[in-house]
Scaffold this motif. Structure first.
Motif, PDB file in Angstrom:
ATOM      1  N   GLY B  13       4.986 -16.889 -20.466  1.00  0.00           N
ATOM      2  CA  GLY B  13       4.750 -15.513 -20.042  1.00  0.00           C
ATOM      3  C   GLY B  13       4.602 -15.381 -18.539  1.00  0.00           C
ATOM      4  O   GLY B  13       4.352 -16.347 -17.831  1.00  0.00           O
ATOM      5  N   SER B  14       4.748 -14.172 -18.071  1.00  0.00           N
ATOM      6  CA  SER B  14       4.774 -13.957 -16.630  1.00  0.00           C
ATOM      7  C   SER B  14       3.381 -13.843 -16.031  1.00  0.00           C
ATOM      8  O   SER B  14       3.204 -14.034 -14.844  1.00  0.00           O
ATOM      9  CB  SER B  14       5.533 -12.673 -16.321  1.00  0.00           C
ATOM     10  OG  SER B  14       4.796 -11.581 -16.805  1.00  0.00           O
ATOM     11  N   SER B  16       1.985 -11.401 -15.164  1.00  0.00           N
ATOM     12  CA  SER B  16       2.224 -10.564 -13.994  1.00  0.00           C
ATOM     13  C   SER B  16       1.075  -9.598 -13.728  1.00  0.00           C
ATOM     14  O   SER B  16       0.955  -9.064 -12.651  1.00  0.00           O
ATOM     15  CB  SER B  16       3.510  -9.768 -14.189  1.00  0.00           C
ATOM     16  OG  SER B  16       3.364  -8.915 -15.301  1.00  0.00           O
ATOM     17  N   THR B  19       1.460  -6.028 -17.448  1.00  0.00           N
ATOM     18  CA  THR B  19       2.005  -5.910 -18.798  1.00  0.00           C
ATOM     19  C   THR B  19       1.493  -4.659 -19.503  1.00  0.00           C
ATOM     20  O   THR B  19       2.249  -3.977 -20.206  1.00  0.00           O
ATOM     21  CB  THR B  19       1.655  -7.159 -19.615  1.00  0.00           C
ATOM     22  OG1 THR B  19       2.195  -8.308 -18.960  1.00  0.00           O
ATOM     23  CG2 THR B  19       2.237  -7.069 -21.012  1.00  0.00           C
ATOM     24  N   LYS B  22       3.416  -1.628 -18.540  1.00  0.00           N
ATOM     25  CA  LYS B  22       4.800  -1.767 -19.021  1.00  0.00           C
ATOM     26  C   LYS B  22       4.899  -1.497 -20.521  1.00  0.00           C
ATOM     27  O   LYS B  22       5.883  -0.927 -21.002  1.00  0.00           O
ATOM     28  CB  LYS B  22       5.337  -3.171 -18.690  1.00  0.00           C
ATOM     29  CG  LYS B  22       5.781  -3.320 -17.238  1.00  0.00           C
ATOM     30  CD  LYS B  22       6.101  -4.751 -16.877  1.00  0.00           C
ATOM     31  CE  LYS B  22       7.452  -5.218 -17.409  1.00  0.00           C
ATOM     32  NZ  LYS B  22       7.722  -6.627 -16.981  1.00  0.00           N
ATOM     33  N   ILE B  23       3.899  -1.928 -21.253  1.00  0.00           N
ATOM     34  CA  ILE B  23       3.887  -1.655 -22.691  1.00  0.00           C
ATOM     35  C   ILE B  23       3.842  -0.147 -22.944  1.00  0.00           C
ATOM     36  O   ILE B  23       4.587   0.382 -23.770  1.00  0.00           O
ATOM     37  CB  ILE B  23       2.683  -2.340 -23.364  1.00  0.00           C
ATOM     38  CG1 ILE B  23       2.882  -3.856 -23.398  1.00  0.00           C
ATOM     39  CG2 ILE B  23       2.469  -1.805 -24.781  1.00  0.00           C
ATOM     40  CD1 ILE B  23       1.658  -4.630 -23.847  1.00  0.00           C
ATOM     41  N   VAL B  48       9.517  -5.094 -23.067  1.00  0.00           N
ATOM     42  CA  VAL B  48       8.563  -5.513 -22.041  1.00  0.00           C
ATOM     43  C   VAL B  48       8.876  -6.931 -21.569  1.00  0.00           C
ATOM     44  O   VAL B  48       8.601  -7.290 -20.422  1.00  0.00           O
ATOM     45  CB  VAL B  48       7.125  -5.427 -22.594  1.00  0.00           C
ATOM     46  CG1 VAL B  48       6.123  -5.983 -21.605  1.00  0.00           C
ATOM     47  CG2 VAL B  48       6.784  -3.979 -22.940  1.00  0.00           C
ATOM     48  N   VAL B  50       7.939  -9.716 -23.603  1.00  0.00           N
ATOM     49  CA  VAL B  50       6.941 -10.626 -24.170  1.00  0.00           C
ATOM     50  C   VAL B  50       7.191 -10.747 -25.677  1.00  0.00           C
ATOM     51  O   VAL B  50       8.067 -10.064 -26.213  1.00  0.00           O
ATOM     52  CB  VAL B  50       5.494 -10.121 -23.939  1.00  0.00           C
ATOM     53  CG1 VAL B  50       5.168 -10.070 -22.457  1.00  0.00           C
ATOM     54  CG2 VAL B  50       5.286  -8.763 -24.605  1.00  0.00           C
ATOM     55  N   TYR B  58      -3.436  -5.777 -25.785  1.00  0.00           N
ATOM     56  CA  TYR B  58      -3.536  -4.506 -25.059  1.00  0.00           C
ATOM     57  C   TYR B  58      -3.825  -3.320 -25.958  1.00  0.00           C
ATOM     58  O   TYR B  58      -4.286  -2.291 -25.489  1.00  0.00           O
ATOM     59  CB  TYR B  58      -2.247  -4.263 -24.270  1.00  0.00           C
ATOM     60  CG  TYR B  58      -2.010  -5.336 -23.241  1.00  0.00           C
ATOM     61  CD1 TYR B  58      -2.565  -5.217 -21.975  1.00  0.00           C
ATOM     62  CD2 TYR B  58      -1.286  -6.479 -23.544  1.00  0.00           C
ATOM     63  CE1 TYR B  58      -2.379  -6.206 -21.031  1.00  0.00           C
ATOM     64  CE2 TYR B  58      -1.096  -7.476 -22.608  1.00  0.00           C
ATOM     65  CZ  TYR B  58      -1.640  -7.334 -21.353  1.00  0.00           C
ATOM     66  OH  TYR B  58      -1.469  -8.319 -20.425  1.00  0.00           O
TER      67      TYR B  58
END
Lengths: 202, 202
Positions: B13-14, B16, B19, B22-23, B48, B50, B58
């Motif tokens: 996974g990033s 980042s 997430t 983005k979700i 996304v 993932v 989340y």
DNA sequence: GTCTATACCAAGATAGAC
DNA sequence: GTCTATCTTGGTATAGAC
């Protein structure tokens, strides 16, 4: 334990001959309540009182069932509007349309709901068919507005937008009207006609 | 074949840190395009970048994700309208509302679509929350119409119905407006305001 | 925080008996 | 025309490794 043979405990279906319409009624109601994607074929079958496999004697698949319901609704709508005797002047034609549209849509809230909400669940091919029918209906309304502009009784900066605005406004009735509610159908019609008339008048 | 150890071919996974947003963006877009029931958690995860399981860091579940998106939209709508400086007269207030509503809704077509189409996919509890927020917004509009009637500048047989009719009409813009289209946003605003103004005026 | 793997369940659709 | 049984796919959500 004796047996009456194959006539006993008959679980092989009712063979009532009206399964087809019952499937359409159940699907219409369930699609409107829960949405096409959320309704399963098993659920429809249960409502009708048959097993899921039996549905496929009446529709090749779920998508065709949705499409058939939507297409029937649109063709009925166009046929019903065609059957309304046309008045001479644009004002009177518009008044007739307002009343017609409200009544027709209030009489079949499930079909109306599906026709607007489930467009995205149609295949591209089926979507194109429904869109054409919807466009036909809108063009009929725009024709009235154009006539009114020519006759000088309407003042409308853009007849296409006005068409969509009027239809959107009238469709809103379905979201709140209840027959047991505060207003009668005639009163609803009068209130909306006053607003439509003022909105389009010169 | 040598190896760089666990730093190599990192598929974990990033991390980042964005997430979450983005979700929400992916879910908003997909729900609007295909409908809540038709979109899978796997599909959202794929958008996304993932795996599906990661989404549950989340949101506790899919329903909560939908509810959160809808609630955010409604509270943003109310906050944005509250932030518009109120004009003195009802006519000017109504004009400000018309412009505000059109612009706010055209800026977030996906959220608007979901807010109207996915109400039936909310649990009863969540539905009640969203309905209250929607009612708050409508009451604000009805307040303007009532003020206009008192001031004598509006003539409206039923302010509740007129509120719903105006909102329904304005919401229709989202179904056809394209920024590359024939009309500019200012022109759209002008055309609708002319219709709204005439519809409610004395 | 994300991965892989999986438990568990329900979907659409079909086959063949009656 | 309907049943029962089943194939195949894909859904939500969770467990445990990293």
């Amino acid at each position: 334990m004796f047996s009456y043979g194959r006539r006993m405990a008959r679980t092989q279906g009712s063979h009532s001959g009206i399964t087809g319409p019952k499937i359409r009624e159940a699907a219409l109601r369930l699609f409107a309540q829960q949405g096409y994607a959320a309704v399963s074929m098993r659920q429809i079958a249960k409502e009708v009182g048959v097993q899921a496999g039996a549905l496929y004697n009446y529709t090749p698949d779920k998508q065709s069932l949705l499409f058939s319901l939507m297409k029937s609704h649109m063709t009925e709508l166009l046929a019903a509007w065609d059957a309304v005797p046309p008045a001479a002047g644009a004002m009177e034609r518009m008044r007739a349309f307002t009343g017609f549209h409200i009544r027709f849509h209030l009489e079949r809230p499930d079909a109306v709901f599906i026709a607007y909400m489930e467009l995205r669940n149609l295949t591209d091919e089926n979507f194109a068919v429904i869109e054409t029918l919807r466009r036909d209906y809108e063009n009929g309304v725009e024709g009235i507005l154009k006539q009114g502009v020519e006759q000088g009784v309407f003042r409308i900066p853009d007849t296409k937008i006005a068409t969509l605005a009027v239809i959107a406004m009238l469709n809103g009735v379905n979201t709140w009207y209840r027959s047991e509610g505060r207003l009668t159908l005639n009163e609803v019609e009068r209130v909306y006609w006053e607003m439509v008339q003022k909105a389009v008048s010169a």
